[in-house]
Design a protein around this motif. Structure first.
Motif, PDB file in Angstrom:
ATOM      1  N   GLY A   1       0.802  -1.223   0.000  1.00  0.00           N
ATOM      2  CA  GLY A   1       0.000   0.000   0.000  1.00  0.00           C
ATOM      3  C   GLY A   1       0.827   1.263   0.000  1.00  0.00           C
ATOM      4  N   HIS A   2       2.132   1.147   0.309  1.00  0.00           N
ATOM      5  CA  HIS A   2       2.977   2.340   0.362  1.00  0.00           C
ATOM      6  C   HIS A   2       4.099   2.289  -0.674  1.00  0.00           C
ATOM      7  CE1 HIS A   2       0.684   3.953   3.627  1.00  0.00           C
ATOM      8  NE2 HIS A   2       0.637   2.719   4.095  1.00  0.00           N
ATOM      9  N   MET A   3       3.870   1.492  -1.729  1.00  0.00           N
ATOM     10  CA  MET A   3       4.651   1.671  -2.942  1.00  0.00           C
ATOM     11  C   MET A   3       4.109   2.928  -3.638  1.00  0.00           C
ATOM     12  SD  MET A   3       4.705  -2.283  -4.320  1.00  0.00           S
ATOM     13  CE  MET A   3       5.305  -1.789  -5.931  1.00  0.00           C
ATOM     14  N   VAL A   4       4.982   3.722  -4.206  1.00  0.00           N
ATOM     15  CA  VAL A   4       4.559   5.000  -4.787  1.00  0.00           C
ATOM     16  C   VAL A   4       4.186   4.819  -6.259  1.00  0.00           C
ATOM     17  CG1 VAL A   4       5.289   7.344  -5.378  1.00  0.00           C
ATOM     18  CG2 VAL A   4       5.914   6.362  -3.168  1.00  0.00           C
ATOM     19  N   LEU A   5       2.947   5.198  -6.590  1.00  0.00           N
ATOM     20  CA  LEU A   5       2.502   5.198  -7.980  1.00  0.00           C
ATOM     21  C   LEU A   5       2.820   6.506  -8.682  1.00  0.00           C
ATOM     22  CD1 LEU A   5      -1.043   3.497  -7.968  1.00  0.00           C
ATOM     23  CD2 LEU A   5       1.048   2.642  -9.019  1.00  0.00           C
ATOM     24  N   ASP A   6       2.696   7.615  -7.938  1.00  0.00           N
ATOM     25  CA  ASP A   6       2.931   8.934  -8.522  1.00  0.00           C
ATOM     26  C   ASP A   6       3.503   9.857  -7.450  1.00  0.00           C
ATOM     27  OD1 ASP A   6       2.940  11.397  -9.735  1.00  0.00           O
ATOM     28  OD2 ASP A   6       0.765  11.503 -10.059  1.00  0.00           O
ATOM     29  N   PRO A   7       4.771  10.252  -7.562  1.00  0.00           N
ATOM     30  CA  PRO A   7       5.389  11.109  -6.542  1.00  0.00           C
ATOM     31  C   PRO A   7       4.705  12.468  -6.391  1.00  0.00           C
ATOM     32  CG  PRO A   7       7.056  10.159  -7.977  1.00  0.00           C
ATOM     33  CD  PRO A   7       5.742   9.865  -8.603  1.00  0.00           C
ATOM     34  N   GLN A   8       3.902  12.854  -7.385  1.00  0.00           N
ATOM     35  CA  GLN A   8       3.167  14.117  -7.315  1.00  0.00           C
ATOM     36  C   GLN A   8       1.711  13.905  -6.900  1.00  0.00           C
ATOM     37  OE1 GLN A   8       5.079  16.826  -7.757  1.00  0.00           O
ATOM     38  NE2 GLN A   8       6.736  15.347  -8.151  1.00  0.00           N
ATOM     39  N   GLY A   9       1.377  12.696  -6.501  1.00  0.00           N
ATOM     40  CA  GLY A   9      -0.005  12.367  -6.176  1.00  0.00           C
ATOM     41  C   GLY A   9      -0.442  12.858  -4.812  1.00  0.00           C
ATOM     42  N   PRO A  10      -1.608  12.382  -4.342  1.00  0.00           N
ATOM     43  CA  PRO A  10      -2.167  12.835  -3.067  1.00  0.00           C
ATOM     44  C   PRO A  10      -1.242  12.537  -1.890  1.00  0.00           C
ATOM     45  CG  PRO A  10      -3.781  11.588  -4.333  1.00  0.00           C
ATOM     46  CD  PRO A  10      -2.478  11.406  -5.020  1.00  0.00           C
ATOM     47  N   GLN A  11      -1.308  13.398  -0.891  1.00  0.00           N
ATOM     48  CA  GLN A  11      -0.523  13.198   0.325  1.00  0.00           C
ATOM     49  C   GLN A  11      -1.024  11.972   1.073  1.00  0.00           C
ATOM     50  OE1 GLN A  11       2.066  15.417   1.515  1.00  0.00           O
ATOM     51  NE2 GLN A  11       2.459  13.639   2.819  1.00  0.00           N
ATOM     52  N   CYS A  12      -0.099  11.124   1.515  1.00  0.00           N
ATOM     53  CA  CYS A  12      -0.444   9.938   2.295  1.00  0.00           C
ATOM     54  C   CYS A  12      -0.041  10.172   3.748  1.00  0.00           C
ATOM     55  CB  CYS A  12       0.275   8.714   1.726  1.00  0.00           C
ATOM     56  SG  CYS A  12      -0.063   7.169   2.616  1.00  0.00           S
ATOM     57  N   TYR A  13      -0.730   9.500   4.672  1.00  0.00           N
ATOM     58  CA  TYR A  13      -0.410   9.674   6.092  1.00  0.00           C
ATOM     59  C   TYR A  13       1.004   9.226   6.422  1.00  0.00           C
ATOM     60  CZ  TYR A  13      -0.792   4.678   7.060  1.00  0.00           C
ATOM     61  OH  TYR A  13      -0.591   3.319   7.082  1.00  0.00           O
ATOM     62  N   CYS A  14       1.603   8.398   5.545  1.00  0.00           N
ATOM     63  CA  CYS A  14       2.953   7.899   5.815  1.00  0.00           C
ATOM     64  C   CYS A  14       4.008   8.977   5.579  1.00  0.00           C
ATOM     65  CB  CYS A  14       3.254   6.680   4.945  1.00  0.00           C
ATOM     66  SG  CYS A  14       3.593   7.042   3.211  1.00  0.00           S
ATOM     67  N   GLY A  15       3.604  10.105   4.976  1.00  0.00           N
ATOM     68  CA  GLY A  15       4.539  11.200   4.738  1.00  0.00           C
ATOM     69  C   GLY A  15       4.921  11.382   3.279  1.00  0.00           C
ATOM     70  N   ARG A  16       4.645  10.371   2.457  1.00  0.00           N
ATOM     71  CA  ARG A  16       4.958  10.477   1.041  1.00  0.00           C
ATOM     72  C   ARG A  16       3.710  10.820   0.238  1.00  0.00           C
ATOM     73  NH1 ARG A  16       8.249   4.931   0.264  1.00  0.00           N
ATOM     74  NH2 ARG A  16       6.533   4.225   1.576  1.00  0.00           N
ATOM     75  N   ARG A  17       3.899  10.980  -1.056  1.00  0.00           N
ATOM     76  CA  ARG A  17       2.786  11.286  -1.949  1.00  0.00           C
ATOM     77  C   ARG A  17       2.581  10.151  -2.947  1.00  0.00           C
ATOM     78  NH1 ARG A  17       0.503  16.188  -2.250  1.00  0.00           N
ATOM     79  NH2 ARG A  17       1.379  17.855  -0.968  1.00  0.00           N
ATOM     80  N   GLY A  18       1.321   9.979  -3.329  1.00  0.00           N
ATOM     81  CA  GLY A  18       1.002   9.063  -4.409  1.00  0.00           C
ATOM     82  C   GLY A  18       1.159   7.595  -4.099  1.00  0.00           C
ATOM     83  N   CYS A  19       1.027   7.202  -2.833  1.00  0.00           N
ATOM     84  CA  CYS A  19       1.100   5.783  -2.482  1.00  0.00           C
ATOM     85  C   CYS A  19      -0.097   5.026  -3.072  1.00  0.00           C
ATOM     86  CB  CYS A  19       1.092   5.601  -0.971  1.00  0.00           C
ATOM     87  SG  CYS A  19       2.596   6.172  -0.151  1.00  0.00           S
ATOM     88  N   VAL A  20       0.071   3.731  -3.240  1.00  0.00           N
ATOM     89  CA  VAL A  20      -1.019   2.886  -3.716  1.00  0.00           C
ATOM     90  C   VAL A  20      -2.276   3.098  -2.880  1.00  0.00           C
ATOM     91  CG1 VAL A  20      -1.785   0.487  -3.965  1.00  0.00           C
ATOM     92  CG2 VAL A  20       0.512   1.149  -4.715  1.00  0.00           C
ATOM     93  N   GLU A  21      -2.113   3.217  -1.570  1.00  0.00           N
ATOM     94  CA  GLU A  21      -3.253   3.411  -0.680  1.00  0.00           C
ATOM     95  C   GLU A  21      -4.013   4.703  -0.982  1.00  0.00           C
ATOM     96  OE1 GLU A  21      -3.774   3.779   4.117  1.00  0.00           O
ATOM     97  OE2 GLU A  21      -2.863   1.944   3.324  1.00  0.00           O
ATOM     98  N   SER A  22      -3.315   5.679  -1.562  1.00  0.00           N
ATOM     99  CA  SER A  22      -3.944   6.952  -1.900  1.00  0.00           C
ATOM    100  C   SER A  22      -4.847   6.848  -3.128  1.00  0.00           C
ATOM    101  CB  SER A  22      -2.874   8.019  -2.157  1.00  0.00           C
ATOM    102  OG  SER A  22      -2.070   8.213  -1.012  1.00  0.00           O
ATOM    103  N   TYR A  23      -4.803   5.693  -3.808  1.00  0.00           N
ATOM    104  CA  TYR A  23      -5.614   5.481  -5.005  1.00  0.00           C
ATOM    105  C   TYR A  23      -6.576   4.303  -4.882  1.00  0.00           C
ATOM    106  CZ  TYR A  23      -2.290   8.634  -7.264  1.00  0.00           C
ATOM    107  OH  TYR A  23      -1.522   9.726  -7.587  1.00  0.00           O
TER     108      TYR A  23
END
Length: 303
Positions: free
Chosen positions: A168-190
């Protein structure tokens, strides 16, 4: 392989599955038959209230079998850090940074096994459910959060750092939605339920549940259909990356979004076109144990 027969002196297995919306418990007898199932809403608020709810559920389950000797396993979001002993990577963020395993053992008064909830789901579906005919199984959970579990040659793989399956925290898009884990565009964000609901609100201005969105798509609501089309595309991209790493014999899907039929049709078709191979026939299976899988898997890991 997990031995579903407890020691001769133990007649029951108790499993508890801690989720973001519910905490569920089950008692299995020595033959694996379900004796009782209890479910409580996950309290909103502090870590201590959730901790107490887990303890209360365990006491109710234990009391239901006359406090006879039993094993116990608990599945949670995230995982216990092997260095600090604290829970981490949990989308129920109020649980992060706490010694959940130690404090529960102290309050319950007995040792127990603890494992990531997606891993519990994977083990149950691989040994008792939809993928029991396969040895190497990738299990994906699409619900309030997104996770995965991997069973290889019948054994659960947790990894050296106990983070195997954090798909769930592999990144699909580094410019994507903010994730609670601190990164953007995680699988969970989609691919999570909240992500689907957020996307619908952004497009329409309406707030609907995941179930309502899927229902509207069945009746050809244009916005709902467009969102589910994007959903299957993200699904295919994310799964293709996982397949490139582990190439399982079967993929099984669980969680609240496993009921989306397009995952097994359009999603599977798109996945085949993305996999780096001239030949790909790995089946995508709908779970057989339903919402029971995680809590049954928790009972299976019990000590």
């Amino acid at each position: 392989m997990i031995d579903m027969q407890p020691k001769a002196s133990l007649n029951y297995r108790i499993g508890i599955d801690v989720g973001g919306t519910k905490i569920e418990g089950v008692v299995l007898d020595k033959d694996g038959n379900e004796c009782i199932r209890l479910k409580y809403a996950t309290p909103r608020g502090s870590y201590s209230t959730i901790l107490q709810r887990i303890v209360d559920l365990y006491k109710d389950l234990s009391f239901s079998v006359g406090n006879e000797a039993h094993t116990l396993g608990i599945g949670t979001p995230g995982s216990i850090s092997p260095t600090t002993g604290l829970l981490r990577n949990c989308n129920a963020t109020q649980l992060n940074g706490h010694p959940l395993h130690r404090e529960l053992e102290r309050r319950i008064g007995k040792p127990f096994a603890i494992e990531n909830d997606a891993n519990c789901f994977a083990l149950a579906e691989a040994q008792l459910g939809a993928a029991k005919e396969y040895e190497d199984v990738l299990a994906l959970v699409l619900g309030t959060g997104v996770g995965a579990g991997l069973v290889v040659r019948g054994h659960l793989v947790s990894g050296r750092n106990r983070i195997a399956g954090e798909w769930g925290h592999m990144v699909l898009d580094p410019q994507g939605p903010q994730c609670y884990c601190g990164r953007r565009g995680c699988v969970e964000s989609y691919l999570s339920g909240p992500a689907l609901e957020r996307q619908y609100t952004q497009i329409t201005g309406q707030k609907l549940s995941t179930e309502q969105i899927v229902h509207r798509a069945q009746f050809n609501d244009q916005d709902a259909c467009r969102i589910l089309d994007h959903f299957t595309e993200y699904f295919a991209q994310a799964v293709a990356s996982a397949v490139a790493l582990v190439d399982p014999q079967a993929i099984v899907i669980g969680g609240g979004l496993a009921s989306i039929d397009a995952l097994y049709t359009k999603g599977a078709h798109r996945l085949r076109n993305l996999v780096f191979s001239d030949f790909y026939e790995t089946p995508i299976l709908r779970n057989q144990l339903g919402n029971s899988a995680g809590v049954i898997g928790a009972a299976m890991i019990g000590i």
